[in-house]
Design an enzyme around this catalytic site. Structure first.
Site, PDB file in Angstrom:
ATOM      1  N   SER A 185       0.764  -1.229   0.097  1.00 52.31           N
ATOM      2  CA  SER A 185       0.195   0.029   0.109  1.00 52.31           C
ATOM      3  C   SER A 185       0.918   1.362   0.174  1.00 52.31           C
ATOM      4  O   SER A 185       1.538   1.570  -0.882  1.00 52.31           O
ATOM      5  CB  SER A 185      -0.972  -0.206   1.166  1.00 52.31           C
ATOM      6  OG  SER A 185      -1.923   0.973   1.186  1.00 52.31           O
ATOM      7  N   ASP A 379      -9.383  -4.609  -5.523  1.00 54.18           N
ATOM      8  CA  ASP A 379      -9.042  -3.487  -4.940  1.00 54.18           C
ATOM      9  C   ASP A 379      -9.290  -2.164  -5.761  1.00 54.18           C
ATOM     10  O   ASP A 379      -8.725  -1.869  -6.753  1.00 54.18           O
ATOM     11  CB  ASP A 379      -7.569  -3.576  -4.678  1.00 54.18           C
ATOM     12  CG  ASP A 379      -7.108  -2.431  -3.723  1.00 54.18           C
ATOM     13  OD1 ASP A 379      -7.662  -1.735  -3.107  1.00 54.18           O
ATOM     14  OD2 ASP A 379      -5.942  -1.942  -3.851  1.00 54.18           O
ATOM     15  N   HIS A 435      -7.498  -5.187  -1.227  1.00 50.54           N
ATOM     16  CA  HIS A 435      -6.312  -4.458  -1.205  1.00 50.54           C
ATOM     17  C   HIS A 435      -5.052  -5.527  -0.241  1.00 50.54           C
ATOM     18  O   HIS A 435      -4.193  -5.311  -0.855  1.00 50.54           O
ATOM     19  CB  HIS A 435      -6.704  -3.156  -0.159  1.00 50.54           C
ATOM     20  CG  HIS A 435      -5.727  -2.286  -0.180  1.00 50.54           C
ATOM     21  ND1 HIS A 435      -4.881  -1.577  -1.272  1.00 50.54           N
ATOM     22  CD2 HIS A 435      -5.012  -1.732   0.932  1.00 50.54           C
ATOM     23  CE1 HIS A 435      -3.937  -0.943  -0.877  1.00 50.54           C
ATOM     24  NE2 HIS A 435      -3.881  -0.930   0.535  1.00 50.54           N
TER      25      HIS A 435
END
Length: 461
Positions: A185, A379, A435
């Site tokens: 991320s 995601d 994610h």
């Protein structure tokens, strides 16, 4: 003469005591954990916890969890894993995603948190250091208040590089293991710069020489324009918005759906119905309902994170992990004062001062370096559309074209490999993942990483 010798002995004893006092915090900064509350019996793997001091006068103490490979720790790769957010504790990947234990929910209660073995841990074939970074995250702390306030993306890069150098100096048996900087991320903005610093250090002759092989990032945040801008196209391709909404927006906005010119009223007007369609979508996994973590009646993936707050604040857990008393009064799995949200301004605690890491990718293309970039194809936080866009901007040669990859004859995702001289980049999607891919598709996540690491290392079982 006897008096002179006696004085010399006393001086030597004092000197030894002074050296021991100065070395004491460092020598006690790590410990082996054999038991954890919530897990029955001895841990079936080697877990070390500790602190590494970084920054000016080492005023920042970064807490880490080190899990040795369950296969061949002295030959298997060493991964430094950086958690996203920023401000999310290493407990998240360690106990929810890729570590050797998971919180067990079916028979657990909020007052009796249980742990179970994770059959899909990345530590089956790799050594992993999970780190609470930046300061103010998890159990990491600053010795002085001003050190906790002056924090930024750029400082995280510096601290991560300093951390891995110092950690390896204190763990010389791992100096020759292939080293990879990894994470998820938001750390997509950080990791390429850390890796670049390592290569720069090698070229300057910095010792010890780190055996860097490359990096791995899951659903990376790479460029603040490309990533957030790609959400609109992703939503269109995923069937969340119709042609009648997407086409006018594409025409009037010219493909630029964020940072819109306030005078471009046609664009702004065309984006309003799109925003209405997406406002109640769970961006981390578009198939899940939007979660209200504050609602005690609602059970969703994100609400289970509260287990970690309960568990990590137990006195017995802190004692088992060897947390220094008085350093972190209340553990939080995520520090809201640090974390990044689109459009959110900097706080007094943290400056989000890196806009893009693309320039560092272009630097790394010139190195003997291997990269793995993974996207969960459901995601919408940092969609695969944006990832493909910035990868294409690197203008790399195609080594292996787009094709499916499999687990037991079933399509697990798709992959494409790029190369330029001694640099290689494998891009892979995981079908049906959000994610944090390991939460949704743990086996697929483990297999793609194991396979990629094995292709660049000759470790034997």
């Amino acid at each position: 003469m006897m008096e002179s010798k006696s004085k010399m002995r006393i001086s030597l004893i004092i000197l030894v005591l002074i050296v021991q006092v100065h070395m004491l915090p460092f020598s006690q900064s790590k410990s082996i954990v054999k038991h954890l509350p919530g897990f029955l019996g001895d841990l079936p793997f080697t877990l070390e916890t500790g602190y590494v001091g970084v920054g000016k006068e080492e005023k920042v103490e970064l807490f880490y969890y080190f899990v040795e490979s369950q296969r061949n720790p002295h030959q298997d790769p060493l991964l430094l894993y950086l958690t996203g957010g920023p401000g999310t504790s290493a407990i998240l990947p360690l106990f929810y995603q890729i570590g050797p234990l998971n919180f067990e929910y079916t028979n657990a209660t909020r007052s009796d948190v249980k742990l179970e073995v994770n059959p899909y841990s990345w530590t089956k074939t790799a050594n992993i250091i999970f780190i609470d970074l930046p300061v103010g995250t998890g159990f990491s702390y600053a010795k002085r208040w001003e050190s906790s306030k002056k924090n930024s993306d750029s400082l995280v890069v510096t601290h991560a590089y300093e951390f891995i150098r110092k950690w390896l100096m204190d763990h010389p048996t791992f100096l020759n293991n292939p080293l990879y900087i990894t994470g998820i991320s938001y750390m997509g903005l950080i990791i390429p710069r850390v890796v670049s610093n390592i290569y720069d250090g090698i070229e300057r002759g910095v010792r010890p020489e780190l055996k860097i092989k490359g990096f791995l990032i899951v659903n990376p945040h790479t460029d603040k324009f490309i990533d957030f801008n790609s959400r609109t196209e992703f939503a269109y391709r995923a069937g969340l918005i119709e042609d009648e909404l997407y086409e006018p927006a594409k025409e009037h906005c010219g493909g630029k759906y964020i940072y819109v010119d306030p005078n471009n009223t046609l664009c702004l007007d065309s984006l309003r119905p799109i925003k209405e369609c997406l406002d109640r979508i769970n961006v981390v996994y578009i198939l899940d309902p939007l979660c209200n973590r504050q609602d005690p009646k609602q059970t969703c993936r994100e609400s289970i994170y509260s287990y970690s707050n309960i568990w990590a604040n137990m006195k017995s857990v802190r004692q088992a992990l060897n947390i220094r008393e008085g350093t972190v009064n209340q553990f939080q799995v995520s520090n809201a004062n640090i974390s990044s949200l689109f459009g959110r301004p900097d706080t007094i605690y943290y400056s989000h001062d890196i806009f893009s890491s693309l320039a560092y990718y272009k630097k790394l293309v010139t190195k003997n370096c291997h990269a793995l970039i993974i996207n969960g194809d459901h995601d919408m936080t940092f969609p695969y559309m944006g990832t493909k866009q910035w990868i294409n901007s690197l203008k790399l040669g195609v080594q292996s074209p787009w094709k499916p990859w499999f687990i037991r004859t079933q399509v697990a995702g798709y992959e494409k490999t790029y190369s330029e001289a001694k640099f290689s980049l494998k891009y892979a999607t995981i079908k049906g993942a959000g994610h944090s891919v390991a939460i949704y598709k743990p086996e697929e996540s483990m297999v793609i990483v194991e396979t990629w690491l094995a292709s660049h290392n000759s470790s034997t079982s």
